[in-house]
Design a protein around this motif. Sequence first.
Motif, PDB file in Angstrom:
ATOM      1  N   PRO A 101      69.508 -22.979 -56.706  1.00 54.61           N
ATOM      2  CA  PRO A 101      68.829 -22.350 -57.845  1.00 54.61           C
ATOM      3  C   PRO A 101      69.050 -23.106 -59.162  1.00 54.61           C
ATOM      4  N   LYS A 102      70.272 -23.546 -59.415  1.00 58.11           N
ATOM      5  CA  LYS A 102      70.558 -24.311 -60.639  1.00 58.11           C
ATOM      6  C   LYS A 102      69.853 -25.662 -60.587  1.00 58.11           C
ATOM      7  N   LEU A 103      69.837 -26.274 -59.419  1.00 58.55           N
ATOM      8  CA  LEU A 103      69.170 -27.553 -59.236  1.00 58.55           C
ATOM      9  C   LEU A 103      67.668 -27.416 -59.497  1.00 58.55           C
ATOM     10  N   LEU A 104      67.058 -26.367 -58.943  1.00 59.15           N
ATOM     11  CA  LEU A 104      65.627 -26.137 -59.155  1.00 59.15           C
ATOM     12  C   LEU A 104      65.317 -25.894 -60.633  1.00 59.15           C
ATOM     13  N   GLU A 105      66.183 -25.172 -61.304  1.00 53.39           N
ATOM     14  CA  GLU A 105      65.995 -24.935 -62.735  1.00 53.39           C
ATOM     15  C   GLU A 105      66.028 -26.261 -63.504  1.00 53.39           C
ATOM     16  N   SER A 106      66.949 -27.133 -63.149  1.00 55.55           N
ATOM     17  CA  SER A 106      67.049 -28.437 -63.805  1.00 55.55           C
ATOM     18  C   SER A 106      65.828 -29.302 -63.542  1.00 55.55           C
ATOM     19  N   ILE A 107      65.410 -29.389 -62.278  1.00 59.89           N
ATOM     20  CA  ILE A 107      64.263 -30.265 -62.001  1.00 59.89           C
ATOM     21  C   ILE A 107      62.962 -29.667 -62.522  1.00 59.89           C
ATOM     22  N   ASP A 108      62.870 -28.336 -62.596  1.00 57.80           N
ATOM     23  CA  ASP A 108      61.691 -27.729 -63.235  1.00 57.80           C
ATOM     24  C   ASP A 108      61.620 -28.147 -64.699  1.00 57.80           C
ATOM     25  N   ASP A 109      62.781 -28.153 -65.363  1.00 53.62           N
ATOM     26  CA  ASP A 109      62.830 -28.587 -66.756  1.00 53.62           C
ATOM     27  C   ASP A 109      62.380 -30.039 -66.870  1.00 53.62           C
ATOM     28  N   TRP A 110      62.888 -30.906 -66.003  1.00 51.20           N
ATOM     29  CA  TRP A 110      62.482 -32.318 -65.996  1.00 51.20           C
ATOM     30  C   TRP A 110      60.967 -32.439 -65.767  1.00 51.20           C
ATOM     31  N   ASN A 111      60.451 -31.739 -64.763  1.00 52.25           N
ATOM     32  CA  ASN A 111      59.030 -31.840 -64.430  1.00 52.25           C
ATOM     33  C   ASN A 111      58.133 -31.355 -65.564  1.00 52.25           C
ATOM     34  N   ARG A 112      58.588 -30.367 -66.321  1.00 49.99           N
ATOM     35  CA  ARG A 112      57.804 -29.880 -67.468  1.00 49.99           C
ATOM     36  C   ARG A 112      57.791 -30.889 -68.610  1.00 49.99           C
ATOM     37  N   ARG A 113      58.892 -31.586 -68.805  1.00 52.19           N
ATOM     38  CA  ARG A 113      59.047 -32.434 -69.979  1.00 52.19           C
ATOM     39  C   ARG A 113      58.682 -33.898 -69.765  1.00 52.19           C
ATOM     40  N   THR A 114      58.496 -34.317 -68.546  1.00 50.12           N
ATOM     41  CA  THR A 114      58.221 -35.733 -68.291  1.00 50.12           C
ATOM     42  C   THR A 114      56.987 -35.903 -67.415  1.00 50.12           C
ATOM     43  N   LEU A 115      56.433 -37.100 -67.445  1.00 54.07           N
ATOM     44  CA  LEU A 115      55.275 -37.407 -66.609  1.00 54.07           C
ATOM     45  C   LEU A 115      55.677 -37.811 -65.202  1.00 54.07           C
ATOM     46  N   TRP A 116      56.785 -38.508 -65.067  1.00 54.73           N
ATOM     47  CA  TRP A 116      57.214 -38.995 -63.771  1.00 54.73           C
ATOM     48  C   TRP A 116      58.692 -39.299 -63.787  1.00 54.73           C
ATOM     49  N   PRO A 117      59.317 -39.429 -62.652  1.00 56.31           N
ATOM     50  CA  PRO A 117      58.770 -38.981 -61.382  1.00 56.31           C
ATOM     51  C   PRO A 117      58.764 -37.458 -61.324  1.00 56.31           C
ATOM     52  N   LYS A 118      57.866 -36.922 -60.521  1.00 57.81           N
ATOM     53  CA  LYS A 118      57.887 -35.487 -60.246  1.00 57.81           C
ATOM     54  C   LYS A 118      58.914 -35.300 -59.145  1.00 57.81           C
ATOM     55  N   LEU A 119      59.791 -34.317 -59.332  1.00 53.70           N
ATOM     56  CA  LEU A 119      60.918 -34.116 -58.437  1.00 53.70           C
ATOM     57  C   LEU A 119      60.743 -32.880 -57.591  1.00 53.70           C
ATOM     58  N   TYR A 120      61.284 -32.932 -56.387  1.00 56.99           N
ATOM     59  CA  TYR A 120      61.342 -31.767 -55.517  1.00 56.99           C
ATOM     60  C   TYR A 120      62.592 -31.859 -54.656  1.00 56.99           C
ATOM     61  N   THR A 121      62.932 -30.752 -54.019  1.00 59.09           N
ATOM     62  CA  THR A 121      64.129 -30.712 -53.183  1.00 59.09           C
ATOM     63  C   THR A 121      63.759 -30.823 -51.714  1.00 59.09           C
TER      64      THR A 121
END
Length: 186
Positions: A101-121
Motif C-alpha cells: 500500500p505504501k509502495l502504491l501510494e509512492s508510485i501513484d505520486d510519481w506517475n501523477r507528477r512525471t511523464l515517464w517512466p510509468k511505474l507499476y508493481t
Amino acid sequence: MHGKPYEGNHTVSIDPSSIPNFGGKPEPQAAGPAGPVVPDQDLVKQLLDQMELKYVVDDEGDLAAPWEEFRTYFMFRGEGDQQVFSVRTFYDRPHKIDDKPKLLESIDDWNRRTLWPKLYTHTHDDGTVRLIGEAQMLIGTGVALEHFVSSTVSWVRAAIEFDRWLVEQLGLESEVDSAEPKNDEE
C-alpha cells in the motif's frame, strides 16, 4: 533516398559529442537523415555505446543495460505501422507484500507528477513485490532521429532518477550509492 525510413541496413550517425553522460552535459542532438527513421536494435546499441553504457543481449534477443539495483531493457515489439519501441526497467529491490500500500501510494505520486517512466508493481509467487517502469514510442511509420535519441536518453535518465527518488521516499538512503551505473565502477 530522401524521406525513406531507416530500415537497419543504412548507417545513421549520432553525433557523439552531443550525447549526455548523466552528468549534466547538453541534451543530445542527432546527426543523420532529415526524414523519419524506423529505429532498430543496432541504432540503440550505437546510442548506448556513445552514452558509454554497458549492455547485453539476453536469451530472447532483447537489449539490456544493467545497473546494481535494476535492469533497463530496450525492446521492439509488433510489426509494420504498429511497431513499438519500449524502454522497460525492472527494479530488483524486493519489497514486502505488507509494504505494497505504501509502495502504491509512492508510485501513484510519481506517475501523477512525471511523464515517464510509468511505474507499476508485480507481486511474485514468494510474496515479494518488485517495480517495473515503462515508456513507449510508436515507431512503425518512422520518427525523427533527434526525437528518438532525446526520448531514449530521457527515459534512461528518468529510470535512474526514479530509483533514487524511491530510495528517498521510502527512507532507504543507505542504498542510494548502489543505484549508480555499473559502468562507473573500475
